[in-house]
Design a protein around this motif. Structure first.
Motif, PDB file in Angstrom:
ATOM      1  N   GLN A  70       0.812  -1.210   0.000  1.00 10.23           N
ATOM      2  CA  GLN A  70       0.000   0.000   0.000  1.00 10.23           C
ATOM      3  C   GLN A  70       0.854   1.272   0.000  1.00 10.23           C
ATOM      4  O   GLN A  70       0.365   2.356  -0.333  1.00 10.23           O
ATOM      5  N   LEU A  71       2.122   1.140   0.361  1.00  9.61           N
ATOM      6  CA  LEU A  71       3.029   2.277   0.407  1.00  9.61           C
ATOM      7  C   LEU A  71       4.016   2.262  -0.763  1.00  9.61           C
ATOM      8  O   LEU A  71       5.028   2.967  -0.735  1.00  9.61           O
ATOM      9  N   THR A  72       3.719   1.481  -1.775  1.00 10.13           N
ATOM     10  CA  THR A  72       4.567   1.362  -2.954  1.00 10.13           C
ATOM     11  C   THR A  72       3.822   1.903  -4.174  1.00 10.13           C
ATOM     12  O   THR A  72       2.601   1.766  -4.274  1.00 10.13           O
ATOM     13  N   GLY A  73       4.561   2.519  -5.072  1.00 10.50           N
ATOM     14  CA  GLY A  73       3.959   3.123  -6.257  1.00 10.50           C
ATOM     15  C   GLY A  73       3.742   4.610  -6.049  1.00 10.50           C
ATOM     16  O   GLY A  73       4.445   5.267  -5.278  1.00 10.50           O
ATOM     17  N   ASP A  74       2.764   5.164  -6.736  1.00  7.82           N
ATOM     18  CA  ASP A  74       2.417   6.579  -6.574  1.00  7.82           C
ATOM     19  C   ASP A  74       1.527   6.725  -5.350  1.00  7.82           C
ATOM     20  O   ASP A  74       0.397   6.223  -5.335  1.00  7.82           O
ATOM     21  N   ILE A  75       2.035   7.397  -4.328  1.00  9.76           N
ATOM     22  CA  ILE A  75       1.293   7.518  -3.079  1.00  9.76           C
ATOM     23  C   ILE A  75       1.225   8.972  -2.642  1.00  9.76           C
ATOM     24  O   ILE A  75       1.966   9.835  -3.132  1.00  9.76           O
ATOM     25  N   SER A  76       0.335   9.245  -1.700  1.00  6.95           N
ATOM     26  CA  SER A  76       0.227  10.558  -1.073  1.00  6.95           C
ATOM     27  C   SER A  76       0.793  10.430   0.335  1.00  6.95           C
ATOM     28  O   SER A  76       0.348   9.586   1.116  1.00  6.95           O
ATOM     29  N   GLN A  77       1.790  11.255   0.662  1.00  2.41           N
ATOM     30  CA  GLN A  77       2.502  11.107   1.926  1.00  2.41           C
ATOM     31  C   GLN A  77       2.527  12.424   2.685  1.00  2.41           C
ATOM     32  O   GLN A  77       2.828  13.474   2.124  1.00  2.41           O
ATOM     33  N   VAL A  78       2.216  12.363   3.973  1.00  2.00           N
ATOM     34  CA  VAL A  78       2.348  13.530   4.847  1.00  2.00           C
ATOM     35  C   VAL A  78       3.753  13.499   5.454  1.00  2.00           C
ATOM     36  O   VAL A  78       4.103  12.545   6.149  1.00  2.00           O
ATOM     37  N   PRO A  79       4.580  14.499   5.186  1.00  2.00           N
ATOM     38  CA  PRO A  79       5.944  14.500   5.729  1.00  2.00           C
ATOM     39  C   PRO A  79       5.952  14.496   7.255  1.00  2.00           C
ATOM     40  O   PRO A  79       4.968  14.870   7.903  1.00  2.00           O
ATOM     41  N   SER A  80       7.068  14.077   7.807  1.00  2.00           N
ATOM     42  CA  SER A  80       7.235  14.088   9.259  1.00  2.00           C
ATOM     43  C   SER A  80       7.144  15.510   9.788  1.00  2.00           C
ATOM     44  O   SER A  80       7.601  16.471   9.161  1.00  2.00           O
ATOM     45  N   THR A  81       6.568  15.640  10.970  1.00  2.00           N
ATOM     46  CA  THR A  81       6.426  16.958  11.604  1.00  2.00           C
ATOM     47  C   THR A  81       7.769  17.633  11.808  1.00  2.00           C
ATOM     48  O   THR A  81       7.868  18.870  11.769  1.00  2.00           O
ATOM     49  N   VAL A  82       8.828  16.858  12.025  1.00  2.00           N
ATOM     50  CA  VAL A  82      10.145  17.449  12.268  1.00  2.00           C
ATOM     51  C   VAL A  82      10.976  17.474  10.990  1.00  2.00           C
ATOM     52  O   VAL A  82      12.194  17.393  11.027  1.00  2.00           O
ATOM     53  N   ALA A  96      12.384  19.339   7.352  1.00  2.00           N
ATOM     54  CA  ALA A  96      12.963  20.657   7.073  1.00  2.00           C
ATOM     55  C   ALA A  96      12.063  21.515   6.195  1.00  2.00           C
ATOM     56  O   ALA A  96      12.466  22.602   5.777  1.00  2.00           O
ATOM     57  N   ILE A  97      10.851  21.065   5.930  1.00  2.00           N
ATOM     58  CA  ILE A  97       9.916  21.843   5.122  1.00  2.00           C
ATOM     59  C   ILE A  97       9.610  23.163   5.824  1.00  2.00           C
ATOM     60  O   ILE A  97       9.417  23.207   7.039  1.00  2.00           O
ATOM     61  N   LYS A  98       9.557  24.223   5.040  1.00  2.00           N
ATOM     62  CA  LYS A  98       9.271  25.533   5.626  1.00  2.00           C
ATOM     63  C   LYS A  98       7.765  25.775   5.707  1.00  2.00           C
ATOM     64  O   LYS A  98       7.032  25.501   4.764  1.00  2.00           O
ATOM     65  N   VAL A  99       7.334  26.267   6.846  1.00  2.00           N
ATOM     66  CA  VAL A  99       5.949  26.660   7.078  1.00  2.00           C
ATOM     67  C   VAL A  99       5.957  28.134   7.464  1.00  2.00           C
ATOM     68  O   VAL A  99       6.484  28.498   8.519  1.00  2.00           O
ATOM     69  N   ASP A 100       5.422  28.959   6.580  1.00  2.00           N
ATOM     70  CA  ASP A 100       5.438  30.415   6.798  1.00  2.00           C
ATOM     71  C   ASP A 100       6.846  30.924   7.104  1.00  2.00           C
ATOM     72  O   ASP A 100       7.071  31.727   8.019  1.00  2.00           O
ATOM     73  N   GLY A 101       7.814  30.419   6.326  1.00  2.00           N
ATOM     74  CA  GLY A 101       9.180  30.915   6.427  1.00  2.00           C
ATOM     75  C   GLY A 101      10.049  30.256   7.477  1.00  2.00           C
ATOM     76  O   GLY A 101      11.246  30.561   7.558  1.00  2.00           O
ATOM     77  N   TYR A 107      10.604  21.639  11.746  1.00  2.00           N
ATOM     78  CA  TYR A 107      11.172  21.098  12.986  1.00  2.00           C
ATOM     79  C   TYR A 107      11.413  22.187  14.026  1.00  2.00           C
ATOM     80  O   TYR A 107      11.329  21.932  15.237  1.00  2.00           O
ATOM     81  N   ASP A 108      11.698  23.414  13.581  1.00  2.00           N
ATOM     82  CA  ASP A 108      11.863  24.514  14.539  1.00  2.00           C
ATOM     83  C   ASP A 108      10.532  24.834  15.223  1.00  2.00           C
ATOM     84  O   ASP A 108      10.480  25.072  16.435  1.00  2.00           O
ATOM     85  N   ARG A 109       9.465  24.830  14.451  1.00  2.00           N
ATOM     86  CA  ARG A 109       8.144  25.100  15.022  1.00  2.00           C
ATOM     87  C   ARG A 109       7.732  23.990  15.988  1.00  2.00           C
ATOM     88  O   ARG A 109       7.195  24.245  17.067  1.00  2.00           O
ATOM     89  N   ALA A 110       7.991  22.730  15.578  1.00  2.00           N
ATOM     90  CA  ALA A 110       7.613  21.599  16.427  1.00  2.00           C
ATOM     91  C   ALA A 110       8.385  21.619  17.744  1.00  2.00           C
ATOM     92  O   ALA A 110       7.820  21.377  18.821  1.00  2.00           O
ATOM     93  N   ARG A 111       9.680  21.920  17.675  1.00  2.00           N
ATOM     94  CA  ARG A 111      10.497  21.934  18.887  1.00  2.00           C
ATOM     95  C   ARG A 111      10.157  23.109  19.787  1.00  2.00           C
ATOM     96  O   ARG A 111      10.454  23.091  20.985  1.00  2.00           O
ATOM     97  N   ALA A 112       9.522  24.142  19.208  1.00  2.00           N
ATOM     98  CA  ALA A 112       9.090  25.284  20.016  1.00  2.00           C
ATOM     99  C   ALA A 112       7.721  25.033  20.634  1.00  2.00           C
ATOM    100  O   ALA A 112       7.169  25.900  21.313  1.00  2.00           O
ATOM    101  N   GLY A 113       7.180  23.836  20.410  1.00  2.00           N
ATOM    102  CA  GLY A 113       5.899  23.477  20.992  1.00  2.00           C
ATOM    103  C   GLY A 113       4.704  23.881  20.170  1.00  2.00           C
ATOM    104  O   GLY A 113       3.555  23.740  20.625  1.00  2.00           O
ATOM    105  N   GLU A 114       4.929  24.370  18.947  1.00  2.00           N
ATOM    106  CA  GLU A 114       3.819  24.773  18.098  1.00  2.00           C
ATOM    107  C   GLU A 114       3.200  23.546  17.425  1.00  2.00           C
ATOM    108  O   GLU A 114       3.868  22.550  17.175  1.00  2.00           O
ATOM    109  N   GLU A 115       1.924  23.645  17.136  1.00  2.00           N
ATOM    110  CA  GLU A 115       1.264  22.581  16.389  1.00  2.00           C
ATOM    111  C   GLU A 115       1.614  22.748  14.910  1.00  2.00           C
ATOM    112  O   GLU A 115       1.440  23.826  14.338  1.00  2.00           O
ATOM    113  N   VAL A 170       1.021  21.317  11.094  1.00  2.00           N
ATOM    114  CA  VAL A 170       0.203  20.498  10.212  1.00  2.00           C
ATOM    115  C   VAL A 170       0.739  20.661   8.793  1.00  2.00           C
ATOM    116  O   VAL A 170       0.686  21.757   8.216  1.00  2.00           O
ATOM    117  N   LEU A 171       1.290  19.588   8.260  1.00  2.00           N
ATOM    118  CA  LEU A 171       1.861  19.629   6.921  1.00  2.00           C
ATOM    119  C   LEU A 171       0.916  18.979   5.919  1.00  2.00           C
ATOM    120  O   LEU A 171       0.218  18.025   6.243  1.00  2.00           O
TER     121      LEU A 171
END
Length: 304
Positions: free
Chosen positions: A116-128, A130-135, A139-147, A149-150
Motif C-alpha cells: 500500500q506504500l509502494t507506487g504513486d502515493i500521497s505522503q504527509v511529511p514528518s512533523t520534524v 525541514a519543510i518551511k511553514v510560513d518561512g 522542525y523549529d516550530r515543532a520543537r518550540a511546541g507549536e502545532e 500540520v503539513l
C-alpha cells in the motif's frame, strides 16, 4: 601582472556522511578543507542518517539545482511496535503496542502494508522535517511546541523491499531497501506502515546509497575531503542529462546570452549540458521552440 594564485576550487564532491553530523556540519568541514565558503549541498540528511551527500563547490554550485530532484535509494531499518514524536529513534516514544499485538502481525500483513506504500502515493511529511511553514522550518516550530500540520504530497516509491526481519516479543525490525522520488520521507514510510498494522512504527537506521547515477561507493569520507575528490562539472552534467558538444563560436554566443538558432532538434527532450571543445561546461540549455537557449551559464574560467 600575472596572477599566480591557485584557481578557486570548482566541482561536485560526493561525501559519505557519518552518523551524528548534520549536513551543515559536513558543509562547514568542506569549507575549511577546500579553502572556500562557496559550498552548497543537494539535499540534506538527518544527523542520525549516514550515506551519500552531494556538495557543489565554487561555480559548480550552480549545478545543484539539477541534482536536487534526482531519484534516491535508501537502506533503512524500520522498528514496528512503537511510535515516536519524530518518527525516528531520536524522538520520544509516544505509544507502544499492547500485549500480543506485535506477535499477531504476520509476514503477509507486513507485505500488504508495504504494498500500500509502494507506487504513486500521497505522503504527509514528518512533523520534524525541514519543510518551511510560513518561512520557518517545520522542525523549529515543532520543537518550540507549536502545532505543525503539513500537507500531503505526491511521491513515488518504486521499490520497497524487505531484506531481513527480526522478531522479539514486543518489536519487529525490518531491514528494507527503498527506491523513491526526491521529497519522499523514509521516516514517514516507517510511521505509516506501523500505523497501518496497528502497532506503531518508526525509523531506527537510515543510509542513503544513491542519488541519481551517483553511488555512495564513489564518495569520500567526511574526514578526507579535498580538492582531489572534486568531479568536473562537465562530467557530472553529462551523467544527469544529454551532453551537447558546441564549438567555440557557439560557446561564446551562449555565454553572451544568445540562442543557438534551429538547434532544438539536435537531441531528445529535457535539459542539455553544453560542453566546449576544451571539455568545459558552458551551461545548461533548454529548448525554446526550434532554438536552444541557456537556462544556466557557468562563468568563464578567467573569472572563477
Amino acid at each position: 601582472m600575472r596572477d599566480d594564485r591557485p584557481a578557486a576550487p570548482s566541482g561536485i564532491l560526493l561525501v559519505d556522511k557519518p552518523g551524528g553530523m548534520t549536513s551543515h556540519d559536513v558543509v562547514a568541514r568542506a569549507r575549511k578543507a577546500l579553502g572556500t565558503r562557496k559550498i552548497g549541498h543537494a539535499g540534506t540528511l538527518d544527523p542520525m542518517a549516514t550515506g551519500l551527500l552531494v556538495l557543489g563547490v565554487g561555480p559548480a554550485t550552480r549545478l545543484l539545482t539539477y541534482l536536487v530532484g534526482l531519484d534516491k535509494t535508501y537502506l533503512a531499518t524500520i522498528r514496528l511496535g512503537a511510535a515516536t514524536d519524530t518518527d525516528d529513534a531520536e524522538g520520544e516514544v509516544t505509544a507502544t503496542a499492547g500485549e500480543g499485538l506485535v506477535a499477531a502481525v504476520t509476514d503477509a500483513a507486513i507485505a500488504a502494508g508495504i504494498a500500500q506504500l509502494t507506487g504513486d502515493i500521497s505522503q504527509v511529511p514528518s512533523t520534524v522535517s525541514a519543510i518551511k511553514v510560513d518561512g520557518r522550518r517545520a522542525y523549529d516550530r515543532a520543537r518550540a511546541g507549536e502545532e505543525v500540520v503539513l500537507k500531503a504530497r505526491a511521491v513515488t516509491v518504486s521499490r520497497f523491499d524487505v531484506l531481513a526481519a527480526r522478531r522479539t516479543e514486543h518489536l519487529i525490525e525490518l531491514d528494507v531497501v527503498v527506491d523513491c522520488t526526491s521529497g519522499t520521507y523514509i521516516r514517514a514510510l516507517a510511521r505509516d506502515l506501523g500505523a497501518a498494522l496497528g502497532v506503531g512504527g518508526h525509523l531506527s537506521a537510515l543510509r542513503r546509497t544513491r542519488i541519481g547515477d551517483f553511488d555512495v561507493a564513489e564518495a569520500v569520507p567526511a574526514d578526507a575531503m579535498d580538492a582531489g575528490g572534486l568531479l568536473d562539472a562537465a562530467v557530472v552534467a553529462a551523467r544527469v542529462m544529454t551532453r551537447l558538444d558546441v564549438d567555440e563560436d557557439q560557446a561564446r554566443d551562449l555565454r553572451h546570452g544568445k540562442r543557438l538558432l534551429g538547434a532544438g532538434t539536435l537531441a531528445g527532450r529535457g535539459h542539455l549540458a553544453a560542453v566546449d571543445p576544451a571539455g568545459r561546461l558552458v551551461g545548461i540549455l533548454e529548448r525554446r521552440g526550434a532554438d536552444l537557449k541557456s537556462a544556466m551559464n557557468m562563468p568563464p574560467e578567467e573569472s572563477e
